[in-house]
Write a protein that holds these residues in place. Sequence first.
Motif: not given
Length: 406
Positions: A10-15, A220-229, A246-254
Amino acid sequence: MLTANPNAIRRPYPDDLRAIMSVARAAESRAWLSSWSRFECAITPLWQLPDLAHDLGVGQVLLKDEAVRSALSSFKVLGAPIALVRLILRRFPELALEPRALLAGAHAAALADFTVISATDGNHGRALAAAAQSIGCHCVIVLHAHVSHEREQAIAAYGARIIRIDGNYDDSVHEAARLAEKNGWTVVSDTSYEGYSEIPRDVMQGYGIIAAEALEALEPSIAECPFSHVFLQGGVGGLAAGMASYLWERYGAERPTMIVVEPRQADCLYQSALAGRATRASGTVDSVMAGLACGETSPLAWQFLEGCIDYFMTVEDAEAVAAMRLLAKGGERDLPLVAGESAVAGLAGLRQLMGTPRAAELGLDCHSRVLLVSTEGATAPALYAELVGEPASAVLARQEDWLRAQ
C-alpha cells in the motif's frame, strides 16, 4: 485455490510505472477511440445486481458490461485498436497522421503495404482485424488448435488472413513472431516477451478506459474509491494490469483490494505470485474460458501486478459455467446478462470465496462494494448456448422484458 501476494504493498503509484502506463495516457487513448465507427456504445453500463449481492452476503455487486461496446462483444476492442494506432504513428512520423482520421480510414492508401500479425484465442485477433480493416492495412492472425471454427469465422469476417497451427496459445505466439521476422510484418500482441513490450503496453493502456468509466458512473470523491474489492480476469495479465494500474495511480495507498482470477489449469499468474516472478502455468492450459487459457505471464504486466494485486486465485471450468447461467437467469432486481465463458471468472471467484473463512481474510462482508468486469458476451454463440442451456437471443429477450418492467 487462493494465495495472498506477499509483494503487494500500500503506497503511492511508483514513478517508474507511471512512465510506462498512466491515467493521462489512458485519457488520451479514450479520446482517440471515442469517434471510432465500430463503437455502438460509447460508454458501457455499470449494472447494480442487488439480488446477487444479497445472496452472496456482500453490500453491493457492480458489473461493468463490456459485451455491449461494439459488435465484437469484447473488451479487447479497447486494446488492439489503440495499440495499432500508436504503432502506426511511431512507424510513419513523416506522414503526420491524425489518430481519429487514421481510424476512419483516411490514410488507407498510404498504409496499403503495411501488414500486422498476431496470435489470439479469439477476441484480440478479432479486434485487431477490425481495426486494421478500418485503417486500411493488412492483418494476419495465427490461431492454435483449440480456437473454435466459430471464432475463426468471426475474425475472418473482418478481412484478416488466417493461419492455423497445432499446439496451444503460447505456440501461436511464437509462430506469429517467426512469421513476422520472415515476412517483414509487425507483431501486435497483447502479451510481452523479451525485447517486445512497447505494443503490449499500449494494449494494456487501453484497458484503463474501463476503470475510468466505472469511476465516472458513480461520481466518486477524489479521496475515496467507490469499490472496496475488484475482481479481475487473469490470462497473460493485460486487463488486470491496465485496470489495476489506473486504480493504483488514482487512489495510491487507499486503492481497493484487488484479486486476479484465472482457470485452475491456466494458472500462470497464480504461479507467478508463488514464485515472485513472471512464470508459466502448471497445468494443461486448455480451458472452457478460452480467453484466459494462457500459459505464460506477460513480464510487462507482471511489473504492475506484483505490487498491487493482493490475492491470486483459480477457479474450475464448472464454476465459470455456473456463473454464466446465474447472470443469464437474472432476478427480480437483477438484469439478465449475456456473459461469455471468460467474462465470469471474477464472479466465479467471488462465489467460491463467500461463505468460507477466506472471505473474512479478504475483508469480504456485508459492507463490501465489489466491482466485476464482464469482459465478453456470446463471442462463440454455439458454445454459449451449449453451456448456458439457451441461446444468447433468449437471454436478451428476457433482458428486454426486464427493462420494460422497470
